[in-house]
Write an enzyme that holds these catalytic residues in place. Sequence first.
Site, PDB file in Angstrom:
ATOM      1  N   ASP A 177       0.783  -1.244   0.000  1.00 54.11           N
ATOM      2  CA  ASP A 177       0.000   0.000   0.000  1.00 54.11           C
ATOM      3  C   ASP A 177       0.816   1.296   0.000  1.00 54.11           C
ATOM      4  O   ASP A 177       0.499   2.220  -0.723  1.00 54.11           O
ATOM      5  CB  ASP A 177      -0.926   0.035   1.214  1.00 54.11           C
ATOM      6  CG  ASP A 177      -1.911  -1.111   1.223  1.00 54.11           C
ATOM      7  OD1 ASP A 177      -1.716  -2.082   0.478  1.00 54.11           O
ATOM      8  OD2 ASP A 177      -2.878  -1.031   1.987  1.00 54.11           O
ATOM      9  N   GLU A 396       3.921  -8.211  11.757  1.00 54.26           N
ATOM     10  CA  GLU A 396       3.429  -7.794  10.435  1.00 54.26           C
ATOM     11  C   GLU A 396       4.614  -7.544   9.484  1.00 54.26           C
ATOM     12  O   GLU A 396       4.590  -7.924   8.320  1.00 54.26           O
ATOM     13  CB  GLU A 396       2.585  -6.533  10.608  1.00 54.26           C
ATOM     14  CG  GLU A 396       1.801  -6.134   9.386  1.00 54.26           C
ATOM     15  CD  GLU A 396       0.858  -4.979   9.676  1.00 54.26           C
ATOM     16  OE1 GLU A 396       0.908  -4.430  10.800  1.00 54.26           O
ATOM     17  OE2 GLU A 396       0.068  -4.618   8.789  1.00 54.26           O
TER      18      GLU A 396
HETATM   19  C1  GLC Z   1      -2.204  -3.574   4.641  1.00 51.11           C
HETATM   20  C2  GLC Z   1      -1.303  -4.219   3.574  1.00 51.11           C
HETATM   21  C3  GLC Z   1      -2.106  -5.136   2.675  1.00 51.11           C
HETATM   22  C4  GLC Z   1      -2.837  -6.163   3.523  1.00 51.11           C
HETATM   23  C5  GLC Z   1      -3.679  -5.489   4.610  1.00 51.11           C
HETATM   24  C6  GLC Z   1      -4.254  -6.485   5.596  1.00 51.11           C
HETATM   25  O1  GLC Z   1      -3.155  -2.752   4.068  1.00 51.11           O
HETATM   26  O2  GLC Z   1      -0.645  -3.223   2.834  1.00 51.11           O
HETATM   27  O3  GLC Z   1      -1.265  -5.811   1.764  1.00 51.11           O
HETATM   28  O4  GLC Z   1      -3.646  -6.970   2.724  1.00 51.11           O
HETATM   29  O5  GLC Z   1      -2.875  -4.601   5.355  1.00 51.11           O
HETATM   30  O6  GLC Z   1      -3.220  -7.251   6.158  1.00 51.11           O
END
Ligand code: GLC
Length: 424
Positions: A177, A396
């Site tokens: 993102d 994460e």
């Molecule tokens: C963040 C990450 C995305 C992921 C989401 C849930 O937005 O960038 O890749 O799917 O979190 O973990």
Amino acid sequence: MDARSALDDTALEQAALDVLDANWTGSATVPAVGRYPHQWSLDSAFVAIGLARRRWSRACAELLSLFGGQWSTGMLPHIVFDRSTGEAYYPGPSLWRSADCAAAPHGTITSGLTQPPLQACAVWWIWRYAPDRDAALAFVRRAWPSLVAQHDYLASARDLGGDGLAAIVHPWESGLDDSPVWDAPLAALPLVRYAYALEEWRSDSHHDRYVWLAMRYRDSGYGAGYLRDEHPFAVEDPLFNGIWLASCVALAGLADAIGADRAPFREAADRIRRALLDRLWDDGAFYARDLRAGRLIPVCSVGCFGPLLDPGMPAPVVAVLAELLESRFLGPSGYPVPSCEVRALEFDRSTYWRGPSWVNTNWLLWRGAVVHGLDDLRASLAASTLRLVRQAGFRECFDPFDGMGRGCRDFSWSAALTLDLLAR
Ligand code: GLC
């Protein structure tokens, strides 16, 4: 393997299963309790891959829950919302307003964007590691129409450049993102300011633009014509398309399993490969292409290695990519793979997707190394990824220099892909 590491592996595997059990809601696995209280489509594909050998039925249920959110256009949404947690995550259902859109499923609330189409690969894992062939066949037959519709959607509604690649229309569709790859296309958007309920979202113009882009798309009624003619963000991303290509190859294999025609999926894979090489390959690396600006984005991120997932990528290209990965990503970091090349101005060791190492991208590169028989790379990626989670837990993401955990704890894809790595 000595007795000590065997014991460690067993304990690590149990810890990973405990995380996934705790994050299971009864119908899907949330990425992390609290911070991410809904189902994300990319996360679910990784979870299903990790569960395929250990909780087979649940891996199937995970994907079926996701397919329940699929739109009639074939679009597989990036979030399927859990009604009971409502607006606990921003942006929640009130931003997407999927219920107002005729193409969205009735009775299920979703976002209006998609994410990298890894689900066919996940179904392939489920097929391959099924304890019972009849059940496996029944599951593949059930998943098949959803997968085909998802791929048809990408080919028909997302080939905005007209050359065989799918364009992402929002950074949230990339899975990476906050990557600096999106900085230039985001900077070309108008500067907007919104008031947020959440403190953490304030004073970051990127987030304002994320929200603005999402609202524009929503207000168009999530229309394909609007995306093609008006939407100001359209990027052909090597990771998204590398995953799409790998999923086409998986679909060809699954077609054999159920007696369907494999040819369309082979042709799609060939078309995507040609377009990757024609449109995104430049002087020794793949880059994202900004369709609105009409140029490649000269930022080398971990996503630039997405085409390694393609078993048909020519060997000289694979060799150049492997060398780039070694010299500019693995070598300069103690805990690879940094999400942005370390020497880039945009590199930031502590900000999401702008520097930290992630288990899912490590796993994708590890898959690429497996697919191309790059044994040293495969072994070093597996070892360094397992070292990260052993030392810091299923975080994460991780600091690429000292391995310190960042973001959420007990993160589902970190646990799930650890299971897959341990199983090899
Ligand atoms: C963040 C990450 C995305 C992921 C989401 C849930 O937005 O960038 O890749 O799917 O979190 O973990």
